[in-house]
Motif scaffolding. Structure first.
Motif, PDB file in Angstrom:
ATOM      1  N   ILE A 114       0.855  -1.193   0.000  1.00 45.80           N
ATOM      2  CA  ILE A 114       0.000   0.000   0.000  1.00 45.80           C
ATOM      3  C   ILE A 114       0.887   1.238   0.000  1.00 45.80           C
ATOM      4  CG2 ILE A 114      -1.704   1.326   1.288  1.00 45.80           C
ATOM      5  CD1 ILE A 114      -2.782  -1.319   2.333  1.00 45.80           C
ATOM      6  N   VAL A 115       0.640   2.146  -0.942  1.00 44.79           N
ATOM      7  CA  VAL A 115       1.392   3.388  -1.056  1.00 44.79           C
ATOM      8  C   VAL A 115       0.414   4.541  -0.853  1.00 44.79           C
ATOM      9  CG1 VAL A 115       2.807   4.831  -2.557  1.00 44.79           C
ATOM     10  CG2 VAL A 115       2.995   2.341  -2.683  1.00 44.79           C
ATOM     11  N   ASN A 116       0.685   5.383   0.116  1.00 46.83           N
ATOM     12  CA  ASN A 116      -0.168   6.543   0.386  1.00 46.83           C
ATOM     13  C   ASN A 116       0.451   7.788  -0.218  1.00 46.83           C
ATOM     14  OD1 ASN A 116      -2.194   5.260   1.953  1.00 46.83           O
ATOM     15  ND2 ASN A 116      -0.744   5.165   3.634  1.00 46.83           N
ATOM     16  N   THR A 117      -0.370   8.600  -0.859  1.00 49.48           N
ATOM     17  CA  THR A 117       0.076   9.860  -1.435  1.00 49.48           C
ATOM     18  C   THR A 117      -0.693  10.984  -0.758  1.00 49.48           C
ATOM     19  OG1 THR A 117       0.449   8.780  -3.550  1.00 49.48           O
ATOM     20  CG2 THR A 117       0.336  11.177  -3.566  1.00 49.48           C
ATOM     21  N   TRP A 118       0.033  11.890  -0.116  1.00 49.78           N
ATOM     22  CA  TRP A 118      -0.577  13.042   0.535  1.00 49.78           C
ATOM     23  C   TRP A 118      -0.267  14.284  -0.285  1.00 49.78           C
ATOM     24  CZ3 TRP A 118      -3.298  12.827   5.164  1.00 49.78           C
ATOM     25  CH2 TRP A 118      -3.310  11.586   5.778  1.00 49.78           C
ATOM     26  N   ARG A 119      -1.278  15.019  -0.636  1.00 42.07           N
ATOM     27  CA  ARG A 119      -1.109  16.240  -1.416  1.00 42.07           C
ATOM     28  C   ARG A 119      -0.984  17.431  -0.478  1.00 42.07           C
ATOM     29  NH1 ARG A 119      -5.315  16.342  -5.853  1.00 42.07           N
ATOM     30  NH2 ARG A 119      -4.028  14.646  -6.569  1.00 42.07           N
ATOM     31  N   LEU A 120       0.157  18.127  -0.524  1.00 40.99           N
ATOM     32  CA  LEU A 120       0.389  19.287   0.318  1.00 40.99           C
ATOM     33  C   LEU A 120      -0.498  20.431  -0.156  1.00 40.99           C
ATOM     34  CD1 LEU A 120       2.131  20.497   2.577  1.00 40.99           C
ATOM     35  CD2 LEU A 120       3.773  21.154   0.821  1.00 40.99           C
ATOM     36  N   ASN A 128       5.718  32.274  12.338  1.00 42.73           N
ATOM     37  CA  ASN A 128       5.390  33.697  12.412  1.00 42.73           C
ATOM     38  C   ASN A 128       4.063  34.047  11.743  1.00 42.73           C
ATOM     39  OD1 ASN A 128       6.173  33.282   9.841  1.00 42.73           O
ATOM     40  ND2 ASN A 128       7.872  34.715   9.820  1.00 42.73           N
ATOM     41  N   GLY A 129       3.280  33.049  11.338  1.00 51.61           N
ATOM     42  CA  GLY A 129       1.959  33.284  10.773  1.00 51.61           C
ATOM     43  C   GLY A 129       1.896  33.333   9.261  1.00 51.61           C
ATOM     44  N   TYR A 130       3.039  33.282   8.587  1.00 51.50           N
ATOM     45  CA  TYR A 130       3.046  33.289   7.126  1.00 51.50           C
ATOM     46  C   TYR A 130       2.627  31.923   6.583  1.00 51.50           C
ATOM     47  CZ  TYR A 130       5.729  37.583   7.572  1.00 51.50           C
ATOM     48  OH  TYR A 130       6.137  38.851   7.893  1.00 51.50           O
ATOM     49  N   THR A 131       2.029  31.938   5.395  1.00 57.68           N
ATOM     50  CA  THR A 131       1.627  30.684   4.747  1.00 57.68           C
ATOM     51  C   THR A 131       2.100  30.654   3.301  1.00 57.68           C
ATOM     52  OG1 THR A 131      -0.491  31.580   4.036  1.00 57.68           O
ATOM     53  CG2 THR A 131      -0.466  30.462   6.154  1.00 57.68           C
ATOM     54  N   SER A 132       2.233  29.456   2.762  1.00 57.56           N
ATOM     55  CA  SER A 132       2.535  29.239   1.343  1.00 57.56           C
ATOM     56  C   SER A 132       1.555  28.198   0.809  1.00 57.56           C
ATOM     57  CB  SER A 132       3.970  28.732   1.140  1.00 57.56           C
ATOM     58  OG  SER A 132       4.899  29.718   1.459  1.00 57.56           O
ATOM     59  N   PRO A 133       0.496  28.649   0.110  1.00 54.54           N
ATOM     60  CA  PRO A 133      -0.455  27.682  -0.438  1.00 54.54           C
ATOM     61  C   PRO A 133       0.072  27.041  -1.727  1.00 54.54           C
ATOM     62  CG  PRO A 133      -1.260  29.923  -0.765  1.00 54.54           C
ATOM     63  CD  PRO A 133       0.028  30.016  -0.012  1.00 54.54           C
ATOM     64  N   TYR A 134      -0.321  25.802  -1.944  1.00 50.47           N
ATOM     65  CA  TYR A 134       0.065  25.036  -3.125  1.00 50.47           C
ATOM     66  C   TYR A 134      -1.200  24.733  -3.928  1.00 50.47           C
ATOM     67  CZ  TYR A 134       4.396  24.392  -0.585  1.00 50.47           C
ATOM     68  OH  TYR A 134       5.568  24.617   0.092  1.00 50.47           O
ATOM     69  N   VAL A 188       1.029  22.832  -9.772  1.00 47.85           N
ATOM     70  CA  VAL A 188       1.153  23.819 -10.853  1.00 47.85           C
ATOM     71  C   VAL A 188       1.526  25.219 -10.368  1.00 47.85           C
ATOM     72  CG1 VAL A 188      -0.379  22.618 -12.446  1.00 47.85           C
ATOM     73  CG2 VAL A 188      -1.332  24.270 -10.848  1.00 47.85           C
ATOM     74  N   ARG A 189       1.282  25.537  -9.066  1.00 44.83           N
ATOM     75  CA  ARG A 189       1.573  26.894  -8.602  1.00 44.83           C
ATOM     76  C   ARG A 189       1.792  26.899  -7.093  1.00 44.83           C
ATOM     77  NH1 ARG A 189      -3.050  30.382 -10.066  1.00 44.83           N
ATOM     78  NH2 ARG A 189      -3.920  29.692  -8.122  1.00 44.83           N
ATOM     79  N   VAL A 190       2.761  27.694  -6.667  1.00 40.69           N
ATOM     80  CA  VAL A 190       3.036  27.928  -5.247  1.00 40.69           C
ATOM     81  C   VAL A 190       3.071  29.432  -5.052  1.00 40.69           C
ATOM     82  CG1 VAL A 190       4.677  27.615  -3.366  1.00 40.69           C
ATOM     83  CG2 VAL A 190       4.441  25.833  -5.114  1.00 40.69           C
ATOM     84  N   ILE A 191       2.396  29.912  -4.009  1.00 38.91           N
ATOM     85  CA  ILE A 191       2.423  31.339  -3.691  1.00 38.91           C
ATOM     86  C   ILE A 191       3.121  31.478  -2.345  1.00 38.91           C
ATOM     87  CG2 ILE A 191       1.046  33.399  -3.250  1.00 38.91           C
ATOM     88  CD1 ILE A 191      -1.115  32.162  -5.032  1.00 38.91           C
ATOM     89  N   ASP A 192       4.236  32.223  -2.316  1.00 37.61           N
ATOM     90  CA  ASP A 192       4.991  32.342  -1.069  1.00 37.61           C
ATOM     91  C   ASP A 192       4.393  33.417  -0.168  1.00 37.61           C
ATOM     92  OD1 ASP A 192       5.932  34.798  -1.995  1.00 37.61           O
ATOM     93  OD2 ASP A 192       7.946  34.070  -2.402  1.00 37.61           O
ATOM     94  N   SER A 193       4.992  33.594   1.011  1.00 40.54           N
ATOM     95  CA  SER A 193       4.444  34.510   2.002  1.00 40.54           C
ATOM     96  C   SER A 193       4.455  35.967   1.553  1.00 40.54           C
ATOM     97  CB  SER A 193       5.191  34.364   3.321  1.00 40.54           C
ATOM     98  OG  SER A 193       6.560  34.641   3.135  1.00 40.54           O
TER      99      SER A 193
END
Length: 52
Positions: free
Chosen positions: A11-17, A24-30, A38-43
């Motif tokens: 069994i192979v599990n794939t988790w999508r980030l 410090n409260g910053y986020t980077s959505p994928y 296809v796209r990453v937006i940094d803090s």
């Protein structure tokens, strides 16, 4: 998350980030399309687009 079984029945599990959160409260959505990152937006709100 998806669960796949190979020929040997392993069994192979794939988790999508989805988002990374920093102390410090910053986020980077994928962003994903058709199972590909296809796209990453940094803090600083800069977008990085990934070629298919």
């Amino acid at each position: 998350m998806s669960c796949l079984r190979g020929n040997d029945e392993t069994i192979v599990n794939t988790w999508r980030l989805i988002e990374e959160r920093y102390r410090n409260g910053y986020t980077s959505p994928y962003h994903w399309e058709a199972g590909l990152l296809v796209r990453v937006i940094d803090s600083a709100q800069r977008a990085t687009l990934l070629a298919r």
